[in-house]
Design an enzyme around this catalytic site. Structure first.
Site, mmCIF file in Angstrom:
data_model
loop_
_atom_site.group_PDB
_atom_site.id
_atom_site.type_symbol
_atom_site.label_atom_id
_atom_site.label_comp_id
_atom_site.label_asym_id
_atom_site.label_seq_id
_atom_site.Cartn_x
_atom_site.Cartn_y
_atom_site.Cartn_z
ATOM 1 N N MET A 1 17.197 -14.367 29.068
ATOM 2 C CA MET A 1 17.333 -14.902 30.431
ATOM 3 C C MET A 1 16.530 -14.075 31.443
ATOM 4 S SD MET A 1 21.371 -15.911 30.443
ATOM 5 C CE MET A 1 21.998 -14.410 29.745
ATOM 6 N N ASP B 1 25.557 -28.113 24.156
ATOM 7 C CA ASP B 1 24.859 -27.874 25.413
ATOM 8 C C ASP B 1 23.362 -27.747 25.252
ATOM 9 O OD1 ASP B 1 24.843 -25.319 24.468
ATOM 10 O OD2 ASP B 1 26.442 -24.615 25.812
ATOM 11 N N LYS C 1 25.043 -30.088 31.595
ATOM 12 C CA LYS C 1 24.466 -30.332 32.930
ATOM 13 C C LYS C 1 24.244 -29.028 33.671
ATOM 14 C CE LYS C 1 26.660 -34.735 33.758
ATOM 15 N NZ LYS C 1 27.916 -34.378 33.069
HETATM 16 N N1 SAH Z 1 23.713 -17.543 22.768
HETATM 17 C C1 SAH Z 1 22.282 -17.636 22.847
HETATM 18 C C2 SAH Z 1 21.765 -17.093 24.152
HETATM 19 C C3 SAH Z 1 22.220 -17.868 25.339
HETATM 20 S S1 SAH Z 1 21.569 -17.262 26.846
HETATM 21 C C4 SAH Z 1 21.661 -16.903 21.654
HETATM 22 O O1 SAH Z 1 22.370 -16.201 20.930
HETATM 23 O O2 SAH Z 1 20.489 -17.072 21.403
HETATM 24 C C5 SAH Z 1 20.131 -18.245 27.044
HETATM 25 C C6 SAH Z 1 18.900 -17.432 26.798
HETATM 26 O O3 SAH Z 1 18.686 -17.338 25.409
HETATM 27 C C7 SAH Z 1 17.625 -18.024 27.331
HETATM 28 O O4 SAH Z 1 17.446 -17.742 28.678
HETATM 29 C C8 SAH Z 1 16.600 -17.313 26.494
HETATM 30 O O5 SAH Z 1 16.395 -16.010 26.954
HETATM 31 C C9 SAH Z 1 17.312 -17.214 25.169
HETATM 32 N N2 SAH Z 1 16.929 -18.257 24.222
HETATM 33 C C10 SAH Z 1 17.733 -19.156 23.621
HETATM 34 N N3 SAH Z 1 17.050 -19.913 22.767
HETATM 35 C C11 SAH Z 1 15.770 -19.501 22.814
HETATM 36 C C12 SAH Z 1 14.573 -19.869 22.137
HETATM 37 N N4 SAH Z 1 14.540 -20.869 21.238
HETATM 38 N N5 SAH Z 1 13.432 -19.188 22.425
HETATM 39 C C13 SAH Z 1 13.436 -18.199 23.328
HETATM 40 N N6 SAH Z 1 14.522 -17.819 23.992
HETATM 41 C C14 SAH Z 1 15.685 -18.445 23.736
#
Ligand code: SAH
Length: 508
Positions: free
Chosen positions: A172, A35, A57
């Site tokens: 988020m 995704d 998507k």
């Molecule tokens: N499972 C993921 C989080 C999914 S929720 C994890 O463990 O990282 C999606 C949120 O993750 C985004 O809204 C943002 O807040 C954060 N996120 C994911 N990748 C990111 C990145 N490279 N830089 C900053 N925030 C990130």
């Protein structure tokens, strides 16, 4: 027989931050479902037989989408496939990984879980912020900033969170940061508590802003920081300004066009990433014989009747002689036809087969080749152009405007996505590419082929070469070489690029 599902954490973005177990799972997969936040660069780990499918998507209604994903996982695994479900960060940190496993349990599909490096820790780390620090934070709390009241489950208790000691990490939260900061202050968190926001953490596009609880939302907005971002609130956030390191890497943020020699996983791309750059890989081409040679054979049957035969690549030369040999013929078949060779390598390939090219244009551009013919009267002249199956029509068109009668005939196949060259040109056309790095003359040729002679696309792009032979090929192709490695290795090349960038920054 039922296959299985491996739920894999892709890590936060930097392709080096997937686990070894996760990379191995990708290599075993028949199908990879990934995704939005899983870096597509990781698909390089997928074996040739594996299919990768994007299912991120954003348009669909999230609940419906999740049900469809669950269904897809079950049905694909039930067909006996090893399915990797690749998710950004860690699959269980706001990744809905648990929901997918529940569906698998219900359907009796076996599964494994490979945890990932979560952005909740990694994005701050790449901005120089340790989420715990002796004497500053003995705990960190990770919360979702998009928690809304109509979702099932307990709502977040902002009053309690405001009073929780340690670091608060918000995922988020980009859109609601102002509101959340205000709530925390209202519930007693000091307005001058250090805070930071990191967007696209661990990637060359990383952008971090530092401030205090009272102004961080405004600063983030002013810097144009939207999702995906991680916000850090707490004493540790102030360490970032001193400990930031990633955005100080020698090639940080630079997008570098890399032409891979065939097949190889690019060591160069990996090293560039370590220097903070983003490697934009122009896919390698593979050459294959035609499936149907009738048209080429017919053209070659009348080879001696052409006025000119124009070869634009070594591959074209090899293919033509291969077919001639098939017809038990040799160089004499050219009869009185004049021969043009684009590039010295092409001329050499002809020379090896006993043909001295009558015309070798100095620069490898469509315009230059066509100009070369302009001194000659091409009206009514019959020109044979043995070319790649997907070669652009520019050269044939240019010759036709000089009223030549052009037979443009596919002589070999190039196996690569048909739109790959267009994508390379689009990447360059977007003006975001800072450098192009070449590790051999063939990487120069590959790119020139992709550019269809339009070297103008490389104006303002730093051209870096691994050594004199490659530089000579670049110059021959009409490029100017800005950087040449002193040590003729990939490491030497990246080092030279870093030095050149530092020098350029000094000048400014
Ligand atoms: N499972 C993921 C989080 C999914 S929720 C994890 O463990 O990282 C999606 C949120 O993750 C985004 O809204 C943002 O807040 C954060 N996120 C994911 N990748 C990111 C990145 N490279 N830089 C900053 N925030 C990130």
């Amino acid at each position: 027989m039922t296959g299985k599902v491996i739920l894999v954490g892709a890590g936060p973005g930097d392709p080096g931050l997937i686990t070894m177990r996760g990379a191995r799972a990708l290599g075993q997969a028949d199908l990879v479902l990934y995704d939005r936040l899983a870096n597509p660069a990781l698909l390089a780990h997928v074996a040739p037989h594996g299919e990768a499918r994007y299912i991120g998507k954003e348009s669909d209604e999230p609940g419906e989408r999740q049900a469809a994903v669950n269904q897809l996982l079950v049905s694909e695994a039930q067909q006996g496939k090893t399915v990797v479900r690749l998710k950004g960060g860690d699959p269980f940190v706001f990744g809905r990984g648990g929901e997918e496993l529940e569906a698998l349990v219900e359907a009796g599909v076996p599964f494994e879980v490979v945890p990932g490096v979560t952005s909740a820790v990694a994005a701050p780390a790449y901005a120089g912020i340790p989420v715990t620090h002796r004497g500053m934070a003995a705990a960190f709390t990770v919360v979702s900033g998009s928690e809304d009241s109509d979702k099932p489950g307990p709502p977040l208790d902002w009053a309690a969170l405001a009073k929780t000691p340690g670091t608060l990490v918000l995922l988020m939260s980009a859109r609601r940061l102002e509101e959340i900061a205000a709530a925390l202050i209202r519930h007693g968190r000091a307005a001058d508590t250090p805070a930071a926001v990191v967007r696209w953490g661990t990637l060359p596009a990383q952008r971090a802003v530092y401030g205090a609880l009272a102004n961080i939302a405004e600063r983030a907005a002013n810097a144009g920081i939207g999702a995906p971002a991680v916000a850090v609130i707490g004493e540790v956030a102030q360490l970032g300004e001193r400990l930031r390191w990633f955005d100080r890497a020698p090639l940080f943020g630079m997008r570098v066009l890399v032409t891979r020699p065939r097949q190889q996983m690019s060591a160069l791309s990996r090293l560039l990433t370590e220097y903070g750059a983003e490697a934009v890989e122009a896919p390698a081409i593979e050459i294959a014989p035609l499936e149907d040679t009738a048209e080429l054979d017919a053209a070659l049957g009348a080879l001696g009747t052409f006025d000119w035969v124009v070869f634009t690549s070594v591959n074209g030369v090899a293919a033509v002689f291969e077919r001639l040999a098939h017809q038990r013929r040799d160089a004499r078949a050219f009869g009185g036809a004049q021969v043009a060779a684009v590039g010295s390598a092409t001329a050499e390939a002809l020379a090896e087969r006993g043909i001295a090219a009558d015309y070798v244009p100095r620069t490898f551009t469509t315009a230059a080749i066509a100009d070369g013919f302009s001194g000659l009267d091409m009206r009514g002249k019959r020109v044979l152009l043995p070319r790649a199956d997907i070669a652009p029509a520019a050269l044939a068109d240019a010759l036709r405007t000089r009223d030549a009668e052009v037979a443009s005939v596919a002589a070999y196949r190039t196996l690569k996505p048909a739109d790959a060259d267009a994508r390379t040109r689009a990447a360059l056309g977007s003006g975001t590419i800072g450098a192009a790095a070449f590790t051999s003359s063939s990487t120069v040729r590959n790119l020139m082929e992709a550019l269809d002679g339009d070297t103008g696309l490389l104006d303002g792009v730093m051209i870096a070469s691994i050594g004199p032979v490659t530089s000579a090929a670049a110059v021959e192709a009409g490029l100017r070489v800005d950087v040449e490695a002193q040590t003729h290795t990939v490491a030497g090349l990246v080092e030279a690029m870093a030095a050149a960038r530092a020098a350029a920054a000094e000048e400014r």
